[in-house]
Design a protein around this motif. Structure first.
Motif, PDB file in Angstrom:
ATOM      1  N   CYS A 270       0.799  -1.233   0.000  1.00  0.00           N
ATOM      2  CA  CYS A 270       0.000   0.000   0.000  1.00  0.00           C
ATOM      3  C   CYS A 270       0.828   1.279   0.000  1.00  0.00           C
ATOM      4  O   CYS A 270       0.270   2.380  -0.041  1.00  0.00           O
ATOM      5  CB  CYS A 270      -0.955   0.010   1.191  1.00  0.00           C
ATOM      6  SG  CYS A 270      -0.125   0.091   2.814  1.00  0.00           S
ATOM      7  N   ASP A 272       2.567   2.979  -2.132  1.00  0.00           N
ATOM      8  CA  ASP A 272       2.378   3.929  -3.233  1.00  0.00           C
ATOM      9  C   ASP A 272       0.926   4.351  -3.441  1.00  0.00           C
ATOM     10  O   ASP A 272       0.657   5.350  -4.108  1.00  0.00           O
ATOM     11  CB  ASP A 272       2.907   3.340  -4.542  1.00  0.00           C
ATOM     12  CG  ASP A 272       4.420   3.230  -4.551  1.00  0.00           C
ATOM     13  OD1 ASP A 272       5.069   4.083  -3.919  1.00  0.00           O
ATOM     14  OD2 ASP A 272       4.942   2.280  -5.167  1.00  0.00           O
ATOM     15  N   SER A 273      -0.016   3.578  -2.896  1.00  0.00           N
ATOM     16  CA  SER A 273      -1.430   3.832  -3.205  1.00  0.00           C
ATOM     17  C   SER A 273      -2.238   4.331  -2.016  1.00  0.00           C
ATOM     18  O   SER A 273      -3.404   4.688  -2.175  1.00  0.00           O
ATOM     19  CB  SER A 273      -2.075   2.546  -3.734  1.00  0.00           C
ATOM     20  OG  SER A 273      -1.986   1.509  -2.760  1.00  0.00           O
TER      21      SER A 273
END
Length: 314
Positions: A270, A272-273
């Motif tokens: 998670c 990068d998002s």
């Protein structure tokens, strides 16, 4: 052996009086010192509880006293500490949510396959093997050669079938899940869609890991479970995965060594998002947990244990 017994159970059965059962079942579980979550719906019962040997045995005897649940089965594993905070008995429209009207495992399901015969079935090149669990579960382990539909919830499975499978082409389909409930309901849906030869693993992955020796196993990795242990391996021994507080994805030992892994805040899945607002909440939650740890008491906010509990077999 660990002294906490963890029992995963389910049974599709006609329970039109499920609302009346709720309080009586809850009171009985509390009296036996059990913790966990049980779901009740008109189509049956599903859930996982943990407690002493005597407490679990008493619950199974209590359930089997109802003629509609006389043959209810359960899978057992063990934990060193209680994996649930409290006892809950919840009312639901479905004990496992598919969201498709007319699908009723009490009327029609696929063919059960015992763990001892599963290897032979999935080794048949004509058999399409499908993992009916969610993507984050498949990521840490699955059967050799199985298809991962990459669903985020079980409700997405029907759409996957409609887009990717054809009764005229896919003649033999074998499905599996953690304890057997999702793949059982999936077979009912598949039969309604016109698939004729549909199989499912009886007792699910948990029963397979319990019964099949390591040297004969076609399972690769660990199996995600919906409690504080996060995962189990062959012989139902507690696994090595932990869980990311931010995205709830299981995290392996190798992933914990990544610079993208920040305990309580993010992981490689998670990093990068993760939305900034979610990241800020995770940072604050981690700060509060650390303060609570220093003070010698658990933080009243969301814990890893509670996160796992909220991920029931959806």
């Amino acid at each position: 052996m660990s002294n906490i017994v963890v029992a995963a159970l389910y049974k599709f059965a006609k329970l039109p009086d499920y609302r009346e059962i709720q309080q009586r079942l809850f009171d009985f579980c509390v009296a036996q010192g059990l913790n966990g979550t049980l779901l009740l719906a008109e189509e049956g019962i599903n859930g996982t509880v943990a407690g002493t040997r005597a407490g679990v045995d008493a619950l199974m005897q209590f359930l089997r006293a109802d003629a509609r649940l006389v043959d209810i089965d359960h899978k057992e594993s063990y934990a060193d500490t209680m994996p649930f905070d409290r006892m809950k008995v919840r009312l639901k429209k479905e004990i496992v949510t598919l969201g498709v009207p007319g699908v009723d495992p009490n009327k029609k399901v696929g063919k059960y396959v015992e763990p001892e015969k599963w290897n032979t079935l999935i080794s048949d090149p004509e058999v399409l093997v499908i993992d009916t669990r969610n993507g984050y579960e498949c990521d840490i382990g699955t059967f050799r050669g199985a298809i991962d539909p990459r669903t985020t919830t079980f409700r997405e499975f029907p759409e996957y079938v409609r887009r990717n499978l054809d009764p005229a082409k896919h003649k033999k389909i074998a499905m599996f899940c953690t304890g057997g409930i999702r793949c059982e309901k999936a077979t009912s849906f598949m039969l309604v869609q016109g698939f004729e030869e549909v199989y499912h693993l009886q007792g699910g992955i948990l029963k397979y890991l319990e019964k099949i020796p390591q040297e004969q196993s076609m399972w690769e990795g660990e199996c995600f479970v919906f409690d504080q242990r996060i995962a189990v391996g062959q012989g139902l021994k507690e696994g090595t995965h932990e869980q990311c507080f931010a995205c709830r994805h299981p995290v392996s030992l190798e992933e914990k060594a990544s610079p993208r892994y920040q305990p309580g805040i993010s992981c490689p899945h998670c990093f990068d998002s993760l939305p900034q607002r979610t990241r800020e909440r995770a940072i604050e939650r981690h700060r509060q947990n650390e303060l609570a740890r220093i003070r010698g008491k658990a933080h009243i906010g969301v814990t890893q244990k509670k996160q796992a509990e909220t991920q029931r077999e959806s």
